[in-house]
Design a protein around this motif. Sequence first.
Motif, PDB file in Angstrom:
ATOM      1  N   GLY A  70       0.586  -0.852   0.411  1.00 43.48           N
ATOM      2  CA  GLY A  70       0.228   0.198   0.069  1.00 43.48           C
ATOM      3  C   GLY A  70       1.078   0.963   0.295  1.00 43.48           C
ATOM      4  O   GLY A  70       0.486   2.531   0.125  1.00 43.48           O
ATOM      5  N   ARG A  71       2.834   0.927  -0.616  1.00 42.79           N
ATOM      6  CA  ARG A  71       2.862   2.872  -0.856  1.00 42.79           C
ATOM      7  C   ARG A  71       2.723   3.907  -0.936  1.00 42.79           C
ATOM      8  O   ARG A  71       2.237   3.927  -0.847  1.00 42.79           O
ATOM      9  N   ASP A  72       1.835   3.061  -2.012  1.00 45.48           N
ATOM     10  CA  ASP A  72       1.428   4.761  -2.971  1.00 45.48           C
ATOM     11  C   ASP A  72      -0.867   4.236  -2.404  1.00 45.48           C
ATOM     12  O   ASP A  72      -1.311   5.156  -3.287  1.00 45.48           O
ATOM     13  N   LEU A  73      -0.758   4.124  -1.638  1.00 46.54           N
ATOM     14  CA  LEU A  73      -2.354   3.863  -1.178  1.00 46.54           C
ATOM     15  C   LEU A  73      -2.303   4.883  -0.289  1.00 46.54           C
ATOM     16  O   LEU A  73      -1.992   5.935   0.323  1.00 46.54           O
ATOM     17  N   HIS A  74      -3.598   6.540  -0.501  1.00 41.40           N
ATOM     18  CA  HIS A  74      -4.051   7.597  -0.340  1.00 41.40           C
ATOM     19  C   HIS A  74      -4.875   7.514   0.908  1.00 41.40           C
ATOM     20  O   HIS A  74      -5.183   8.343   1.461  1.00 41.40           O
TER      21      HIS A  74
END
Length: 555
Positions: free
Chosen positions: A500-504
């Motif tokens: 989920g590194r680029d989950l906002h």
Amino acid sequence: MADISSRTSAPGGPKPSTALADFASSVVVFLVAIPLCLGIAVASGVPVAMGLVSGIVGGIVVGLLAGSPLQVSGPAAGLAVIVFGFVDRYGLAALGPVVVAAGALQILAGFFRIGSWFRAISPAVVHGMLAGIGILIVLGQIHVLMGSKPAAGGIDNVAAMDESVAALFNHAEPVANAASQAAAAVPASPTAADTDALPVWMADIFTTEALALMIGVASLLAMIGWEKLRPARLRLVPGALVGVGFGTLLAVVFNLPIARVQLPASLLDGISVPAAADFLRLTEPGIFVTVLVIAVIASAETLLSAAAVDRMHDGVRTRFNRELFAQGVGNGICGMLGALPITGVIVRSSANVQAGAKTRASAVMHGVWVLALVALLPQLLGVVPLTALAAVLLVTGCRLVSLHHVRHLFDHHGWVPVGIWLATVAMIVTQDLLIGVGIGLALSIMEIAPHLRRRLRIESREENGAIALTLDGAATCKDLPALLDTLESLPSNRNVQLVGRDLHFVDHTSAETISDWVKREARAGRKMEFIHPRHEDRHKRLGPLFHRLDAEARA
């Protein structure tokens, strides 16, 4: 939808141990279902035979076709309030076509594979809807407990409370002739007004309503007391059966002149096939809206129950679209027989799992036992007091108001979903079910509106023998069908790394869906790892969510 295999059946049929477990479970579910079938029919303001027919169809027909093998279907408390108001406004004859049409919509929903969209409804709205219905059931059944007739709305029932209480002390009518007043929704049996064995001192002191209240309270205390104090070896004996049995015993021993269950001489006499003219009424706006309401609520309640059943066992997962199809077939048959609408019911289903059911045979057999009882021993049901059934529904209604779920929403998602829950409940109780659910859905959309510009990208790939599942963007309820399809299609024998590194942003509907999947997979032995979102530009609740997922994967 042709595959109806069960998870433990052998080529030559079920193993003896499996068949025995299913038989024992079916008896337990039968004992749970009987008072509920009767009570929900009373709460719906219809003859009790309609509830029994629905129980039979839900067990036998839906049990054979169901996509959730261990779920048990039948008339549900969640629809009782809708049916009561509908019958009060449009008449009993209009109900059958509505149920048929609602069933047809469910069949179409299953055929076009939109079951996942029902699961995309906010948990705050679903549980708020159930809580509002629970409060309405309690407000209505308090009147039945006191031997009076409930009104159609929550506010009306509150306003009429003084009148029902006053009737407890009003001796204007002789006791022997007042029983019919208490049975306005369902007429009393012929023996209910037989007061020969009633002591004169009792007739002078107590009104019929007071006697009904005493039996109802005795049933309520017996039910609650049994569930709190029952011995471990008798844990499968349902409290509802004990409560109704105790109240019935008191009413029979003292030959009390209170309203009882009334059944037709034959089950066939209780079946009323809708006429062609009744189907033409589906074009009326109010009736058509009821079709949509029953279809949506029955489907949402069924799939919510099926998901809960999946969390109770480690066997075959629910095929949600097939379950919708089965429910639609069942409701179509119920409508053509003039019976109540059905859903998957968590009370029956949890009893089924806890009793050790292995296959769908348990649900089917429970329907057979209901049919056998109604066909062979209808007089046994004819002595049951309505007020004892009201006691069961009071407990059922209270349990629909899940404050534990409200606390869960607050702890993990903050005040916004709690506010949605409260608004949904308040509007259902004070206004109307459709208005309450509509406002809840509107508030849910307002919550996620700022994040809709970000789409969710889902990527799945293999890395070093494990599956890396990457989520990028914003996960909202509109993405839930795709998210569910991805999660449920992952091979069961691989470890998973959720990136989920680029989950906002993740709304509470998607968060609860991921959490349920993680807990289920952890019980099945799957190893999972979570790569947390970056700190910059992420929603403040993403960090706690991923820490929660870490803990659930290790539990």
